[in-house]
Design an enzyme around this catalytic site. Sequence first.
Site, short mmCIF file in Angstrom:
data_model
loop_
_atom_site.label_atom_id
_atom_site.label_comp_id
_atom_site.label_asym_id
_atom_site.label_seq_id
_atom_site.Cartn_x
_atom_site.Cartn_y
_atom_site.Cartn_z
N ARG A 129 71.88 33.95 79.98
CA ARG A 129 72.56 35.14 79.47
C ARG A 129 73.90 34.61 78.99
NH1 ARG A 129 75.32 38.46 77.37
NH2 ARG A 129 75.51 40.66 77.89
N HIS A 136 82.93 42.26 80.13
CA HIS A 136 82.79 43.68 79.79
C HIS A 136 83.73 44.54 80.62
CE1 HIS A 136 80.08 43.12 83.18
NE2 HIS A 136 79.30 42.37 82.43
MN MN Z 1 77.67 40.77 82.52
#
Ligand code: MN
Length: 421
Positions: A129, A134
């Site tokens: 990933r 965020h």
């Molecule tokens: Mn994340």
Amino acid sequence: MNANEYDVILERLSRRNFLRTGSAALAATALAATTTLRGQERANTQAAEHDRSASDPGPEDSALLNENPNSNTPPPTDHGDMVPLWYSFDLVKKRIEEGGWTHEVTQRELPSSKDISGVNMRLTAGSYRELHWHTADEWAYVLYGKARVTVMAPDGLMFIGDVSEGDLWLFPAGYPHSIQGLDPDGTEFLLVFNQGNFSEDGTMLLSEWMAHTPAEVLMKNFGLGRAALATLPTAPLYIFPGAVPANTVAQDQDEIGGAKVISPNPHTFKMRSMAPTKSTDGGEVRIVDSSNFPLSTHVAAGLVTLKPGAMRELHWHPHSSEWQYWISGQGRMTVFFPVDNARTVDFKANDVGYVPSNAGHYIENTGETDAVFLEMLASDNFEDVSLNQWLRRLPAQMVQAHLGFDKTSLAKIPDEKRGIV
Ligand code: MN
Ligand code: MN
């Protein structure tokens, strides 16, 4: 339908008899319950003969009906109108990339859940990933396999760690991080965010930032010549294949500078292998919040195991809604909320549940195997109020005035918060 499920339905019918003996509602609700029975079983159910009111002669999806007996034909104690309490990851589309996939249950799918959303993700061995950050805290539980995670705090201290099934990680909002699947078969995990409308598609990706920054600025920032920028990705990486790391965690830590740059704060926690917070004949509860995992200041979690027949006792959470993820087994939950509303829903593995803040609820194992689920609160601490404990801390005369229980009956009610009964 197996014999046990049939017994369960008959038992529910007899309970309806007890609650509503002689009432017209009995025949109607009993008949409705039996519409999920088929063939000889349907013919054998005596209650079906009496009233046509709840008959359902049109089309039906018997697979859905059989999986959701309480949702479709509620217990007679259900009433009124309740916000949505249920969704399933098996109903949302997967975004499949080379190296794995992701899908999410957010406020779009479960509009009542304003405080928490969830993502279920798979990374094959070696796949990443992409490096990102965020606006929400990220709490994660490893459902399968092994992964290596990295996260850097704003002060520059770095955490690198490996996790396996039953472990969790916590990345505070804004802290940049990575996840990579390890041998032999990568990983699958649940991500929980403390924002109902969070989307896994809305994260700050390193590749996108590079693509949206003028080359001259990148050259100035990195101190690199133009030729060095030729290898930058031209499209978002998001999930992409890679090689399983050759280094151990200790070798990675040495490579980046050793103790002086390594975070003293663990971002991972061995949840499933910790000693139970509560243990009874009916099962176990493991609670991880800021009291035993200081970084978890916005997400508190209970990992609950209910043995067959056992029940998470009647309770509520005083300052947070609850978001559930079902790991295995099956169960049902009734949520009570004013004015005069109650709704019962059924759960199986990969389902998501929601309980409004302060709403009274129980969760009952309705299957023949252990029911295992996560009870997630958007809070720094896991707090619940036990109905049993409350009743036992009240003067007996007061309980009798409200519920009619005499002292003998009252003494049989558990006098402590057991969590599971
Ligand atoms: Mn994340
Ligand atoms: Mn709860």
